[in-house]
Design a protein around this motif. Sequence first.
Motif, mmCIF file in Angstrom:
data_model
loop_
_atom_site.group_PDB
_atom_site.id
_atom_site.type_symbol
_atom_site.label_atom_id
_atom_site.label_comp_id
_atom_site.label_asym_id
_atom_site.label_seq_id
_atom_site.Cartn_x
_atom_site.Cartn_y
_atom_site.Cartn_z
ATOM 1 N N CYS A 82 0.788 -1.233 -0.120
ATOM 2 C CA CYS A 82 0.001 -0.165 -0.022
ATOM 3 C C CYS A 82 0.767 1.329 -0.087
ATOM 4 O O CYS A 82 2.107 1.248 0.262
ATOM 5 N N THR A 83 0.033 2.464 -0.121
ATOM 6 C CA THR A 83 0.682 3.682 -0.299
ATOM 7 C C THR A 83 0.759 4.559 0.840
ATOM 8 O O THR A 83 1.659 5.610 0.842
ATOM 9 N N GLY A 84 0.590 4.123 1.960
ATOM 10 C CA GLY A 84 0.355 4.945 3.360
ATOM 11 C C GLY A 84 1.606 5.062 3.859
ATOM 12 O O GLY A 84 2.744 4.567 3.249
ATOM 13 N N LYS A 85 1.782 5.827 5.038
ATOM 14 C CA LYS A 85 3.008 5.891 5.765
ATOM 15 C C LYS A 85 3.445 4.435 6.529
ATOM 16 O O LYS A 85 2.431 3.595 6.789
ATOM 17 N N LYS A 86 4.475 4.336 6.526
ATOM 18 C CA LYS A 86 5.257 3.056 7.093
ATOM 19 C C LYS A 86 5.755 3.271 8.523
ATOM 20 O O LYS A 86 6.733 4.088 8.451
ATOM 21 N N LEU A 87 5.274 2.572 9.538
ATOM 22 C CA LEU A 87 5.657 2.716 10.931
ATOM 23 C C LEU A 87 6.547 1.639 11.034
ATOM 24 O O LEU A 87 6.472 0.504 10.601
ATOM 25 N N ILE A 88 7.632 2.126 11.636
ATOM 26 C CA ILE A 88 8.758 0.861 11.879
ATOM 27 C C ILE A 88 9.011 0.903 13.456
ATOM 28 O O ILE A 88 9.051 2.146 14.067
ATOM 29 N N MET A 89 8.863 -0.210 14.253
ATOM 30 C CA MET A 89 9.000 -0.397 15.663
ATOM 31 C C MET A 89 9.996 -1.380 15.733
ATOM 32 O O MET A 89 9.805 -2.545 15.592
ATOM 33 N N PRO A 90 11.364 -0.733 16.391
ATOM 34 C CA PRO A 90 12.355 -1.686 16.770
ATOM 35 C C PRO A 90 11.982 -2.241 18.087
ATOM 36 O O PRO A 90 11.418 -1.900 18.981
ATOM 37 N N PHE A 91 12.561 -3.596 18.374
ATOM 38 C CA PHE A 91 12.318 -4.319 19.453
ATOM 39 C C PHE A 91 13.940 -4.841 20.038
ATOM 40 O O PHE A 91 14.794 -5.170 18.855
ATOM 41 N N ASN A 92 14.398 -4.753 20.866
ATOM 42 C CA ASN A 92 15.824 -4.929 21.335
ATOM 43 C C ASN A 92 15.774 -6.134 22.233
ATOM 44 O O ASN A 92 14.703 -6.719 22.997
ATOM 45 N N SER A 93 16.825 -7.091 22.109
ATOM 46 C CA SER A 93 17.005 -8.189 23.105
ATOM 47 C C SER A 93 18.558 -8.261 23.134
ATOM 48 O O SER A 93 19.402 -7.928 22.411
ATOM 49 N N ILE A 94 19.150 -9.166 24.076
ATOM 50 C CA ILE A 94 20.390 -9.419 24.363
ATOM 51 C C ILE A 94 21.165 -10.184 23.045
ATOM 52 O O ILE A 94 22.328 -10.228 22.844
ATOM 53 N N PHE A 95 20.163 -10.776 22.114
ATOM 54 C CA PHE A 95 20.588 -11.641 21.015
ATOM 55 C C PHE A 95 20.584 -10.651 19.648
ATOM 56 O O PHE A 95 20.761 -11.147 18.562
ATOM 57 N N GLY A 96 20.179 -9.296 19.809
ATOM 58 C CA GLY A 96 19.893 -8.569 18.451
ATOM 59 C C GLY A 96 18.456 -7.798 18.394
ATOM 60 O O GLY A 96 17.855 -7.952 19.423
ATOM 61 N N LYS A 97 18.222 -7.369 17.468
ATOM 62 C CA LYS A 97 17.036 -6.616 17.174
ATOM 63 C C LYS A 97 16.105 -7.327 16.364
ATOM 64 O O LYS A 97 16.677 -8.080 15.294
ATOM 65 N N ALA A 98 14.779 -7.050 16.608
ATOM 66 C CA ALA A 98 13.847 -7.336 15.608
ATOM 67 C C ALA A 98 12.864 -5.956 15.127
ATOM 68 O O ALA A 98 13.238 -5.043 16.036
ATOM 69 N N TYR A 99 12.332 -5.903 13.993
ATOM 70 C CA TYR A 99 11.644 -4.726 13.691
ATOM 71 C C TYR A 99 10.188 -5.175 12.960
ATOM 72 O O TYR A 99 10.232 -6.144 12.458
ATOM 73 N N ILE A 100 9.271 -4.689 13.361
ATOM 74 C CA ILE A 100 8.119 -4.746 12.815
ATOM 75 C C ILE A 100 7.716 -3.483 12.161
ATOM 76 O O ILE A 100 7.932 -2.225 12.539
ATOM 77 N N GLU A 101 7.389 -3.541 10.742
ATOM 78 C CA GLU A 101 6.909 -2.316 9.783
ATOM 79 C C GLU A 101 5.299 -2.802 9.515
ATOM 80 O O GLU A 101 4.985 -4.058 9.280
ATOM 81 N N ILE A 102 4.542 -1.740 9.639
ATOM 82 C CA ILE A 102 3.334 -1.784 9.496
ATOM 83 C C ILE A 102 2.827 -0.741 8.411
ATOM 84 O O ILE A 102 3.112 0.654 8.809
ATOM 85 N N CYS A 103 1.992 -1.102 7.516
ATOM 86 C CA CYS A 103 1.707 0.348 6.502
ATOM 87 C C CYS A 103 0.383 -0.073 6.061
ATOM 88 O O CYS A 103 -0.258 -1.361 5.616
ATOM 89 N N PHE A 104 -0.528 0.893 6.305
ATOM 90 C CA PHE A 104 -2.056 0.871 5.870
ATOM 91 C C PHE A 104 -2.194 1.857 4.865
ATOM 92 O O PHE A 104 -1.679 2.915 4.712
ATOM 93 N N GLU A 105 -3.219 1.377 3.722
ATOM 94 C CA GLU A 105 -3.724 2.236 2.816
ATOM 95 C C GLU A 105 -4.100 3.564 3.591
ATOM 96 O O GLU A 105 -4.762 3.577 4.712
ATOM 97 N N LYS A 106 -4.072 4.600 2.931
ATOM 98 C CA LYS A 106 -4.403 6.037 3.447
ATOM 99 C C LYS A 106 -6.186 5.955 3.853
ATOM 100 O O LYS A 106 -6.780 5.565 2.837
#
Length: 154
Positions: free
Chosen positions: A130-154
């Motif tokens: 979709c063409t809406g804004k992309k939100l990225i949410m980082p998550f931290n751990s002692i083993f490294g990072k994970a990221y969630i990206e969510i994008c919804f149509e406007k």
Amino acid sequence: MNVQFINPFLESFLNVINTMATLQLTPSRPQIKLDEVARGDVSGLIGMVGPQVKGSLSITFEEQLACKVMQNMLGEAPEELNEEVTDMVGEITNMVAGGAKKILGEQGFEFDMATPVVVAGKDHHIAHICTGKKLIMPFNSIFGKAYIEICFEK
């Protein structure tokens, strides 16, 4: 960007990782993402379409964290990304989207989910549907990072 749509995905992600991999992730500050370059090494991407919403979700792991999740979930300890790890990332993406779908369904929002696609490699790209804004949410751990990206149509 509607928090009512986003929080179920974050809640579901933390639940899946905590329950299935017995790992604690610490959320960091969300940001708007302006490019398509993944911040980690392996990503699962799933599209969602319904009468009220069209969007996509990606979950990206750094290699070390993905391998640790694999070890904790399945007892296998890969030293690097392989086909089993990428399959697991696809399954996690599916479980997270399914968990969020259940939460959102209880609030009256319905959508169908596509089959997850998994992409791996340094600096791979994530193309949301979709063409809406992309939100990225980082998550931290002692083993490294994970990221969630969510994008919804406007």
